[in-house]
Design a protein around this motif. Structure first.
Motif, mmCIF file in Angstrom:
data_model
loop_
_atom_site.group_PDB
_atom_site.id
_atom_site.type_symbol
_atom_site.label_atom_id
_atom_site.label_comp_id
_atom_site.label_asym_id
_atom_site.label_seq_id
_atom_site.Cartn_x
_atom_site.Cartn_y
_atom_site.Cartn_z
ATOM 1 N N LYS A 1 54.002 33.440 32.766
ATOM 2 C CA LYS A 1 53.197 32.636 33.705
ATOM 3 C C LYS A 1 51.950 32.659 33.686
ATOM 4 C CE LYS A 1 53.158 36.480 37.258
ATOM 5 N NZ LYS A 1 51.804 36.888 37.132
ATOM 6 N N ASN B 1 48.172 33.143 34.677
ATOM 7 C CA ASN B 1 47.273 33.954 35.605
ATOM 8 C C ASN B 1 46.062 33.607 35.612
ATOM 9 O OD1 ASN B 1 49.480 36.598 35.562
ATOM 10 N ND2 ASN B 1 49.567 35.579 33.482
ATOM 11 N N SER C 1 44.086 42.528 39.927
ATOM 12 C CA SER C 1 44.844 41.507 39.184
ATOM 13 C C SER C 1 46.070 42.307 38.529
ATOM 14 C CB SER C 1 44.081 40.638 38.284
ATOM 15 O OG SER C 1 43.872 41.275 36.933
ATOM 16 N N LEU D 1 46.929 41.306 35.159
ATOM 17 C CA LEU D 1 46.786 40.831 34.075
ATOM 18 C C LEU D 1 46.760 41.965 33.053
ATOM 19 C CD1 LEU D 1 45.847 38.129 33.063
ATOM 20 C CD2 LEU D 1 43.403 38.605 33.134
#
Ligand SMILES: Cc1cc2nc3c(=O)[nH]c(=O)nc-3n(C[C@H](O)[C@H](O)[C@H](O)COP(=O)(O)OP(=O)(O)OC[C@H]3O[C@@H](n4cnc5c(N)ncnc54)[C@H](O)[C@@H]3O)c2cc1C
Length: 462
Positions: free
Chosen positions: A94, A96, A108, A110
């Motif tokens: 997806k 980010n 986050s 990440l």
């Protein structure tokens, strides 16, 4: 009057020619460009209401030279939209958003917690050797996860390159310098932040309570009619000094003078500047000096293709609220990334339409860039469809193929430059310029054009 011939009418050659002309030092300057248009990798094309960039789409405004050049040329730069400050990474299937502050980064998802904690160890990581690969440097300082998820897509985005063989010193010199000067990246950031605060306090005290304007960070900058505005304007100012369709095949030397050979002429010059790609310079110098030609032919280039898709906005499910996204190789996709050009600059698409620009190929997948248009179009569409919720085929498609697009500064690049510099000492008046050596950005080409102009002018008085 001494005669100077510049081979190559890309941004590097055109800037150098224009700056030399401006300095008015009594040089007779000509540019020989093999193509029937100036600009090289800077090439803007209007198609069915879309403004497509085949190559570069802008420069960062945090280095003053290109802006200075625009001012002298009388062209108005356009800064990217505020909205495009938001950048994305395609990770874990997806998009980010890239965090804009350290706190946002910590919150986050990440990187994993393990990856984030590993990054903190950077503070105490020891200094590395004088040069190493981008991958070795990042793994040593920040960990493998930071390399794979953050730095790998950045290396793709700038160089279409492979961090496992590119030189940190040549590709990201500032990052390497920060390590060497401050002992680490976090240490450097803390020191720079402290210095900035002290500077701001000093300025405030000096100026009373008036508002302090901080110098702009790097904002992507181009022109209303695209990046080619810069090279077109330079070409226009050079007028008949620019010779199009003039491919230089070789040079020879007789006494102090060089002879520059094209297919239908031989022209004598006191100064020759090869501002063409390294492989082209290698060909020109092949029979002149193999010790010069060999290291030039050893500078590899990555192949890249650019796919421009124009869409009616309602056919794109994603709001395109940002700059675009890059894709780390660990995601196993074929595309390197997509820029949402119409969200970045005005005049890239007619009202109600959007322009998406996707890069494919690069050092890790060179074959992909050289596939047929049909294959590239269907591959890009298949990959973009779920990411951006594309509801139909694009209304406009263009594929631009660049064989040997971007020079790769591999580990050992700086040693190659030393060999070239040393060898060039045997040939006063012969110079190398262009993006194959000390920076590939538009800013680097302009800055190096100014620097070389100074060097050439200094040599005239010796
Ligand atoms: C797809 C892509 C996207 C990019 N995006 C960006 C970006 O967004 N921002 C950025 O800052 N940079 C970007 N770059 C990099 C930047 O565009 C280039 O580094 C820069 O334009 C190179 O300019 P140059 O003059 O050094 O070389 P070139 O543009 O390659 O010019 C060299 C010229 O030499 C000519 N030539 C070759 N052989 C001969 C010969 N024998 N005789 C005469 N002439 C010859 C060529 O035709 C060419 O015009 C991008 C590059 C690519 C490929």
């Amino acid at each position: 009057m001494k005669r100077a011939i510049i081979v190559g009418g890309g941004l590097s050659g055109l800037t150098l020619a224009y700056v030399l002309q401006q300095k008015n030092v009594g040089l007779d300057i000509s540019v020989y460009e093999s193509d029937d248009r100036p600009g090289g990798k800077i090439w803007t094309e209007k198609n069915e209401g879309f403004l497509c960039e085949k190559g570069a789409n802008g420069f960062l405004d945090n280095k003053p030279r290109t802006l200075e050049l625009c001012k002298i040329l009388g062209i108005d730069p356009v800064r990217s939209n505020e909205n495009s400050k938001k950048r994305f990474i395609f990770l874990n299937g997806k998009l980010n958003a890239l965090p804009e502050s350290p706190t946002a980064f910590i919150k986050s998802d990440l990187l994993s917690w393990r990856g984030k904690l590993r990054m903190l160890l950077e503070y105490n990581a020891p200094k590395g050797p004088d040069d190493e690969t981008v991958a070795d440097f990042i793994i040593r300082r920040l960990g493998r996860e930071a390399l794979e998820k953050l730095i790998d897509p950045m290396t793709s985005g700038i160089y279409a390159g492979d961090p496992y063989n590119m030189s940190i010193k040549s590709c990201f010199p500032r990052i390497k310098e920060l390590e060497q000067e401050h002992g680490g990246l976090f240490k450097a950031l803390l020191k720079i932040r402290k210095q900035k605060k002290q500077h701001l306090r000093a300025v405030k005290q000096k100026e009373g309570d008036s508002k302090v304007s901080v110098a702009p960070g790097g904002t992507l900058t181009s022109f209303f009619n695209g990046a080619q505005t810069l090279t077109d304007t330079l070409a226009e100012k050079l007028g008949t000094r620019l010779n199009l369709g003039a491919e230089v095949h070789s040079i020879t030397k007789n006494g102090n003078a060089y002879q520059v050979h094209t297919s239908n002429s031989t022209v004598e010059a006191d100064i020759v500047i090869l501002a063409c790609p390294a492989y082209a310079s290698a060909g020109i110098l092949k029979d002149f000096d193999s010790d010069l030609s060999k290291p030039l032919s050893d500078i590899p280039y990555s192949h890249v293709s650019v796919a421009c898709f124009g869409y009616r906005k309602e056919k794109v499910g994603h709001p395109l609220n940002g700059f675009g996204f890059l894709v780390p190789h660990i995601e196993g996709r074929k595309i390197l990334g997509t820029l949402w050009d119409s969200s970045i600059f005005p005049n890239r698409a007619t009202e109600g339409y959007a322009l998406l620009r996707t890069m494919v190929g690069g050092a890790k997948s060179p074959d992909i860039a050289m596939q047929t248009d049909e294959k590239i179009i269907s591959m890009v569409f298949d990959e973009l469809k779920p990411i951006l919720t594309l509801k139909a085929d694009p209304d406009m498609v263009r594929i631009y193929r660049w064989q040997k697009a971007i020079p790769q500064y591999l580990l050992g690049h700086s040693a190659k430059l030393k060999i070239l510099d040393e060898r060039l000492k045997a040939y006063p008046g012969l110079y190398l310029a262009g993006n194959a050596y000390r920076g590939i950005g538009m800013n680097d080409c302009v800055e190096n054009g100014y620097r070389l102009a100074d060097e050439i002018i200094a040599s005239l008085s010796t």
